[in-house]
Each structure stands twice: as structure tokens, then as C-alpha cells.
Design a protein around this motif. Structure first.
Motif, PDB file in Angstrom:
ATOM      1  N   LEU A  99       0.808  -1.223   0.000  1.00 25.42           N
ATOM      2  CA  LEU A  99       0.000   0.000   0.000  1.00 25.42           C
ATOM      3  C   LEU A  99       0.841   1.273   0.000  1.00 25.42           C
ATOM      4  O   LEU A  99       0.292   2.365  -0.217  1.00 25.42           O
ATOM      5  N   ALA A 100       2.151   1.163   0.202  1.00 28.76           N
ATOM      6  CA  ALA A 100       3.012   2.337   0.368  1.00 28.76           C
ATOM      7  C   ALA A 100       2.890   3.297  -0.813  1.00 28.76           C
ATOM      8  O   ALA A 100       3.022   2.909  -1.973  1.00 28.76           O
ATOM      9  N   GLY A 101       2.622   4.555  -0.520  1.00 24.66           N
ATOM     10  CA  GLY A 101       2.520   5.581  -1.551  1.00 24.66           C
ATOM     11  C   GLY A 101       1.178   5.632  -2.242  1.00 24.66           C
ATOM     12  O   GLY A 101       0.932   6.532  -3.054  1.00 24.66           O
ATOM     13  N   GLY A 102       0.305   4.684  -1.937  1.00 22.66           N
ATOM     14  CA  GLY A 102      -0.989   4.650  -2.596  1.00 22.66           C
ATOM     15  C   GLY A 102      -1.928   5.726  -2.093  1.00 22.66           C
ATOM     16  O   GLY A 102      -1.901   6.105  -0.921  1.00 22.66           O
ATOM     17  N   LYS A 103      -2.778   6.194  -2.989  1.00 19.91           N
ATOM     18  CA  LYS A 103      -3.801   7.175  -2.627  1.00 19.91           C
ATOM     19  C   LYS A 103      -5.203   6.595  -2.756  1.00 19.91           C
ATOM     20  O   LYS A 103      -6.136   7.054  -2.106  1.00 19.91           O
ATOM     21  N   SER A 104      -5.347   5.588  -3.618  1.00 21.18           N
ATOM     22  CA  SER A 104      -6.633   4.916  -3.780  1.00 21.18           C
ATOM     23  C   SER A 104      -6.371   3.445  -4.051  1.00 21.18           C
ATOM     24  O   SER A 104      -5.286   3.073  -4.515  1.00 21.18           O
ATOM     25  N   ALA A 105      -7.377   2.613  -3.765  1.00 19.99           N
ATOM     26  CA  ALA A 105      -7.182   1.178  -3.953  1.00 19.99           C
ATOM     27  C   ALA A 105      -8.468   0.522  -4.411  1.00 19.99           C
ATOM     28  O   ALA A 105      -9.562   0.840  -3.908  1.00 19.99           O
ATOM     29  N   PHE A 106      -8.327  -0.399  -5.356  1.00 21.94           N
ATOM     30  CA  PHE A 106      -9.406  -1.315  -5.703  1.00 21.94           C
ATOM     31  C   PHE A 106      -9.225  -2.553  -4.844  1.00 21.94           C
ATOM     32  O   PHE A 106      -8.136  -3.125  -4.765  1.00 21.94           O
ATOM     33  N   ILE A 107     -10.308  -2.990  -4.201  1.00 26.34           N
ATOM     34  CA  ILE A 107     -10.225  -4.083  -3.233  1.00 26.34           C
ATOM     35  C   ILE A 107     -11.087  -5.247  -3.684  1.00 26.34           C
ATOM     36  O   ILE A 107     -12.310  -5.118  -3.814  1.00 26.34           O
ATOM     37  N   SER A 108     -10.459  -6.385  -3.895  1.00 25.39           N
ATOM     38  CA  SER A 108     -11.157  -7.643  -4.138  1.00 25.39           C
ATOM     39  C   SER A 108     -10.651  -8.638  -3.099  1.00 25.39           C
ATOM     40  O   SER A 108      -9.472  -8.985  -3.093  1.00 25.39           O
ATOM     41  N   PHE A 109     -11.542  -9.073  -2.230  1.00 23.69           N
ATOM     42  CA  PHE A 109     -11.143  -9.923  -1.111  1.00 23.69           C
ATOM     43  C   PHE A 109     -11.081 -11.382  -1.537  1.00 23.69           C
ATOM     44  O   PHE A 109     -11.946 -11.872  -2.274  1.00 23.69           O
ATOM     45  N   VAL A 110     -10.051 -12.084  -1.056  1.00 27.15           N
ATOM     46  CA  VAL A 110      -9.861 -13.500  -1.358  1.00 27.15           C
ATOM     47  C   VAL A 110      -9.842 -14.293  -0.044  1.00 27.15           C
ATOM     48  O   VAL A 110      -9.160 -13.889   0.900  1.00 27.15           O
ATOM     49  N   PRO A 111     -10.611 -15.410   0.066  1.00 25.19           N
ATOM     50  CA  PRO A 111     -11.325 -16.050  -1.031  1.00 25.19           C
ATOM     51  C   PRO A 111     -12.674 -15.422  -1.340  1.00 25.19           C
ATOM     52  O   PRO A 111     -13.112 -15.409  -2.484  1.00 25.19           O
ATOM     53  N   ASP A 112     -13.392 -14.930  -0.354  1.00 21.98           N
ATOM     54  CA  ASP A 112     -14.679 -14.278  -0.559  1.00 21.98           C
ATOM     55  C   ASP A 112     -15.095 -13.642   0.751  1.00 21.98           C
ATOM     56  O   ASP A 112     -14.739 -14.122   1.836  1.00 21.98           O
ATOM     57  N   LEU A 113     -15.877 -12.582   0.656  1.00 26.16           N
ATOM     58  CA  LEU A 113     -16.330 -11.896   1.863  1.00 26.16           C
ATOM     59  C   LEU A 113     -17.316 -12.734   2.674  1.00 26.16           C
ATOM     60  O   LEU A 113     -17.636 -12.383   3.814  1.00 26.16           O
ATOM     61  N   ALA A 114     -17.784 -13.835   2.100  1.00 27.42           N
ATOM     62  CA  ALA A 114     -18.639 -14.757   2.846  1.00 27.42           C
ATOM     63  C   ALA A 114     -17.847 -15.723   3.705  1.00 27.42           C
ATOM     64  O   ALA A 114     -18.423 -16.473   4.498  1.00 27.42           O
ATOM     65  N   ALA A 115     -16.516 -15.715   3.568  1.00 27.15           N
ATOM     66  CA  ALA A 115     -15.674 -16.651   4.315  1.00 27.15           C
ATOM     67  C   ALA A 115     -15.666 -16.313   5.801  1.00 27.15           C
ATOM     68  O   ALA A 115     -15.742 -15.135   6.182  1.00 27.15           O
ATOM     69  N   PRO A 116     -15.551 -17.310   6.669  1.00 18.17           N
ATOM     70  CA  PRO A 116     -15.453 -17.042   8.115  1.00 18.17           C
ATOM     71  C   PRO A 116     -14.249 -16.140   8.418  1.00 18.17           C
ATOM     72  O   PRO A 116     -13.161 -16.337   7.888  1.00 18.17           O
ATOM     73  N   GLY A 117     -14.470 -15.142   9.248  1.00 12.52           N
ATOM     74  CA  GLY A 117     -13.386 -14.253   9.648  1.00 12.52           C
ATOM     75  C   GLY A 117     -13.089 -13.131   8.674  1.00 12.52           C
ATOM     76  O   GLY A 117     -12.209 -12.296   8.944  1.00 12.52           O
TER      77      GLY A 117
END
Length: 276
Positions: free
Chosen positions: A51-69
Motif C-alpha cells: 500500500l506504500a505511496g498509494g492514494k486509492s485502492a481497488f479491493i477484491s477480497f480472497v477467497p470471498d467476503l462470505a468466508a469465516p473471519g
């Protein structure tokens, strides 16, 4: 140094977001577990450098946002992004998923600028995703009955996400991105069979039968996760067409026929049929 970070840049949507940025001549940092600068959702030590130096980010979570935790990890990521100086987060989520809504709330409450891209089932699941093997084998087993889904093209999802990264007018927006029509899995199977000249039959199964089949091929963790996703999204709650593509891009979304033509042109299903 790029100020745009594309997380999971090797994934179905992240790779397309990266391609759109590249086509526009815009520098970006694409990160995933296998990139030179790695990013691993399960290893927070990789986050600061990615993330260093970043101002914006596209976020795709792995494996899925339905995963436990998943929510706890997303909450820690949001804090890391804020502490690292990012100003905007563009989050990809799945329509109808309980875990997705919780993650959306974490991003919306972050104090950062945000855009939510809430996507229906991808057309490309049939051409480059987990259902490709089923298409090639000739049987599409899904616990969806005759319910209908607004399948969306991955290219549309990526274009909306890219626009959100580049234009502040998308800040604070939730885009329900879907295709222009509702289709049952049986209708999808018929269209795929007609276009590819391959036998393909939709076989409706119970959620228990679906899970048992996944256990044999994918193992416990993935079988449990896909069961959760199917249980949460294939009960009819998503049987409506959204206007996210129109609102974000000012045009109609691609339809399923356009996806078929593109995939056929790429030779996606050009392998011998199982019955041959």
C-alpha cells in the motif's frame, strides 16, 4: 510511483481493472500473493509495502467476503489503509451476501472516500471460472431451481470499478452492477448449448447435493464456502435488475449474447465435447 493500488490484480476483476488502467496509460501497482511486491490477505506483514505511496485502492477480497473471519480481516485492512495514507477505497462485493454487507459497512464507516461495486454472478464464471469444467463436461449442477439471476459481464464490473478509482463523482455511491436481463440457469444452459453446439443440461440439485459434490472435488473449506455463497445468493433475493452500470458509465450493460460472441471468438470452449 503509482498512487493507484489494485489488490488481487491477478483475479477475474482485478486483472481487468489493471488492463483498463494500462490502456489509459495510467501507472498502477497490481498486487497479489504472487506479485513482486506481494499482498496476502492472510499475512498482514505484506500490507504496508503493498500500500506504500498509494492514494486509492481497488479491493477484491480472497477467497470471498462470505468466508469465516472475513469481516475482522477487512476491518484491520481498512485501519491499515487509513494509517498508510490512502484516501479512497473501491470495494468489490457480492450481491446478497451477508458478509459482503458487513464489509461494505466497514468501508463506509472508515472515514475515507469510498465506492461500493456490488456485483451479480459473472458471465465469465461459465468461460474462465469454476463453472467452465461443468460446461465442458455437459452438466450444470446448481441449487437454484428455476430462479433467475441478472448475470453481469466482468468487463462491465471492471469498467465501473475503474471509473470509480478515477472520478470523484462516484464517491459515496453504491452501484448494483448486473446484466440487462434475468436468466435462469436452465436458460443459460440452453443458450450456451446453442452457441457452442455442445450438449449442456442444467440439473437442479438441493443445497445438500451441491455441497456433497463439491466436497469430492474441492475439499471441505471450499465446499463449505461455496455452499454458503449459493445458500445466500440463489434463493431469489437477487432476481432483479440493477442500474449500476447505467448510473456509473452512462450506457446499458453488456448482455449475455455479447458475452457468448466474445467468448466464442476467443475459442473458449474449443475442446472436444465429452460425448465425442
Amino acid at each position: 510511483m503509482s498512487n493507484i493500488v489494485v489488490i488481487n490484480s491477478t483475479g477475474k476483476i482485478g486483472s481487468r481493472v489493471a488492463a483498463h488502467l494500462m490502456a489509459k496509460g495510467l501507472p498502477y501497482r497490481g498486487v497479489s500473493r504472487r506479485t513482486e511486491i506481494p499482498f496476502d490477505w492472510q499475512d498482514e506483514r505484506t500490507w504496508p509495502q503493498a500500500l506504500a505511496g498509494g492514494k486509492s485502492a481497488f479491493i477484491s477480497f480472497v477467497p470471498d467476503l462470505a468466508a469465516p473471519g472475513a469481516l475482522a480481516v477487512m476491518q484491520r485492512f481498512v485501519a491499515a489503509a487509513r494509517d498508510g495514507g490512502l484516501g479512497k477505497l473501491v470495494l468489490l462485493t457480492g450481491r446478497g451476501e451477508i458478509g459482503a454487507v458487513a464489509a461494505e459497512n466497514a468501508v463506509r464507516e472508515s472515514g475515507l472516500a469510498w465506492t461500493i461495486v456490488r456485483a451479480a454472478w459473472f458471465n465469465q464464471n461459465f468461460s474462465e471460472g469454476h463453472l467452465l469444467e461443468s460446461v465442458l463436461e455437459g452438466h450444470l449442477y446448481m441449487p437454484a431451481g428455476d430462479r433467475r439471476e441478472p448475470f453481469v459481464d466482468a468487463e462491465d464490473v471492471a469498467e465501473v470499478a475503474t471509473a470509480a478509482l478515477l472520478d470523484d463523482r462516484h464517491t459515496g455511491q453504491i452501484y448494483d452492477v448486473t446484466g440487462p436481463e434475468l436468466l435462469s440457469f436452465d436458460e443459460v444452459a440452453q443458450r450456451l448449448a446453442g452457441a457452442t453446439h455442445r450438449p449442456l443440461q442444467y440439473v437442479p440439485v438441493t443445497i445438500e447435493e451441491f455441497h456433497a459434490g463439491l466436497l469430492q472435488t474441492l475439499g471441505q473449506e471450499w465446499a463449505d464456502l461455496l455452499r454458503t455463497i449459493a445458500d445466500e445468493t440463489l434463493d431469489g433475493r437477487n432476481s432483479w435488475v440493477g442500474d449500476g452500470v447505467q448510473r456509473a458509465l452512462g450506457r446499458a450493460p453488456r448482455d449475455f449474447q455479447s458475452f457468448l460472441q466474445q467468448a466464442l471468438g476467443a475459442g473458449t470452449w474449443n475442446v472436444p465435447a465429452a460425448a465425442e
